[in-house]
Design an enzyme around this catalytic site. Structure first.
Site, short mmCIF file in Angstrom:
data_model
loop_
_atom_site.label_atom_id
_atom_site.label_comp_id
_atom_site.label_asym_id
_atom_site.label_seq_id
_atom_site.Cartn_x
_atom_site.Cartn_y
_atom_site.Cartn_z
N HIS A 136 0.84 -1.19 0.00
CA HIS A 136 0.00 0.00 0.00
C HIS A 136 0.88 1.24 0.00
O HIS A 136 2.11 1.16 0.10
CB HIS A 136 -0.96 0.00 1.19
CG HIS A 136 -2.18 -0.85 0.96
ND1 HIS A 136 -3.11 -0.57 -0.01
CD2 HIS A 136 -2.60 -1.99 1.57
CE1 HIS A 136 -4.06 -1.48 0.01
NE2 HIS A 136 -3.77 -2.37 0.96
N ASP A 166 -0.14 7.15 -3.70
CA ASP A 166 -1.27 6.78 -4.56
C ASP A 166 -1.60 7.85 -5.60
O ASP A 166 -1.78 7.54 -6.78
CB ASP A 166 -2.53 6.54 -3.70
CG ASP A 166 -2.53 5.17 -3.05
OD1 ASP A 166 -1.64 4.36 -3.35
OD2 ASP A 166 -3.42 4.92 -2.21
#
Length: 385
Positions: A136, A166
């Site tokens: 992540h 992200d």
């Protein structure tokens, strides 16, 4: 082929057609950018949605219709390839090799549409030792060397939610890659894979700091450098009401104005004397602690002192500058960012709000020229919410 279920599009990407294989985080954010800028995006997602996000407040699904598609159904690949045949771009964010196993990998898509741009969004990239492993945002940012220097706490780094990896190193670079590949495809007639890895993009974002490191102007220790809180004239300071002001007057003329408005011009030590840095920081902190954030905002706003209040998202939406530019707006009952960047001749626009999986299955597939929509519904290939 019918009109998009959203109606006529506006923006510089009007006429560009995108098939989105729904994922989480950076892939949807990239497709939101494309939709905001006028692309006709159809979002293919599993019936019922994914484990993260979705629902009536998920702004990363705005601006495009949703088709609920069971990718494991034997007919699913055929439907995706039918959509790809008239598309310009496909975006997917699965682990490397997954779309190939599903029958919708790049080579399979190019058999139907040689000019298709195939955008792939992953954390580690399509190859390398970690390509097939899970991760992540903070993992990707950590491995690039960027996370180590974040925050002003010498004891541990602090991660900025998932903004840097992200969306900064991930979706932004995917969009850059897709647009560049689209431009090339319109010259060559051939599409290509855009391998957008969050690690690659985050490392690229860190280019300036790496330049400082190479030149001897950066030490790999938090709160010890020019722009990481190591200097008292580029930092955050608490106010009397427990709020904070951001202070960044780097240039001499801006710093002179800052000290004047803060009321320390006659008392401030030489800011370039490292032996007196703590003295200067203490002086600045003491002054800011004497008034509230609102009071200091009134002193500095509209000046070149490079000082701004640290606002919450709702406060930011009400700030006159953001209101004037429509930076944050209320649309369909939800506070959200407007399209960015701005275009003088073909501005982007907000259309529909967040969608639920399958809410537009019939309308979207019909608009994209699929003729057997009812049959697909009956056979369970797709679902209508």
């Amino acid at each position: 082929m019918g009109e998009s279920p959203l109606g006529a599009r506006s923006g510089p990407l009007r006429g560009v057609k995108v098939v989105e294989i729904a994922g989480i985080g950076p892939g949807p954010h990239a497709c939101t950018i494309l939709a905001d800028l006028g692309a006709d995006v159809v979002r293919l997602e599993r019936p019922g949605g994914g484990a993260v996000g979705g629902g009536a407040t998920d702004l990363l699904t705005r601006g495009r219709p949703s088709v609920a598609l069971d990718l494991k159904h034997p007919e699913a690949a055929g439907l995706v390839l039918d959509l790809v045949a008239s598309a310009d771009v496909l975006v997917e964010g699965m682990r490397p090799g997954t779309t190939e196993r599903l029958g919708i990998g790049p080579e399979q898509c190019w058999e139907r549409n040689p000019a298709l741009v195939y955008g792939r969004m992953t954390g580690w990239g399509q190859d390398g030792p970690l390509a097939s492993t899970a991760g992540h945002d903070m993992n990707y940012v950590a491995l690039t060397g960027a996370l180590h220097g974040l925050g002003q706490d010498p004891g541990r780094p602090h991660f900025p939610m998932n903004l840097l990896g992200d969306f900064g190193g991930g979706s932004t670079y995917l969009v850059i890659g897709v647009l560049a590949a689209l431009l090339e495809a319109r010259t060559s007639g051939r599409g290509q894979v855009v391998d957008a890895a969050i690690t690659d993009g985050t490392a690229h974002l860190n280019a300036m700091t790496m330049g400082f490191l190479a030149g001897g102007g950066h030490v790999e220790r938090r709160a010890s450098n020019f722009l990481d809180g190591g200097q008292p004239y580029y930092d955050l300071y608490a106010t009397a009401d427990g709020r904070h002001m951001s202070v960044g007057p780097l240039e001499p003329q801006f710093y002179a104005l800052f000290t004047e408005l803060l009321g320390i011009a006659g008392d401030a030590p030489d800011r370039f004397d490292p032996a007196r840095a703590d003295e200067l920081r203490t002086l600045v902190a003491a002054r800011f602690a004497e008034r509230t954030m609102a009071e200091w905002t009134a002193v500095f706003e509209g000046t070149d002192a490079c000082v701004a209040p640290v606002l919450t998202m709702r406060e930011a939406a009400a700030h006159p500058h953001n209101v004037a530019r429509g930076t944050l707006v209320e649309h369909e009952g939800l506070l959200q960012p407007g399209p960015a960047p701005r275009f003088s001749a073909t501005p982007g626009a907000l259309t529909t709000g967040p969608t639920t999986p399958g809410s537009d299955t019939r309308a979207a597939l019909t608009a994209w020229g699929v003729t057997d929509v009812e049959g697909l519904l009956e056979r369970g290939v797709v679902a209508q919410a």
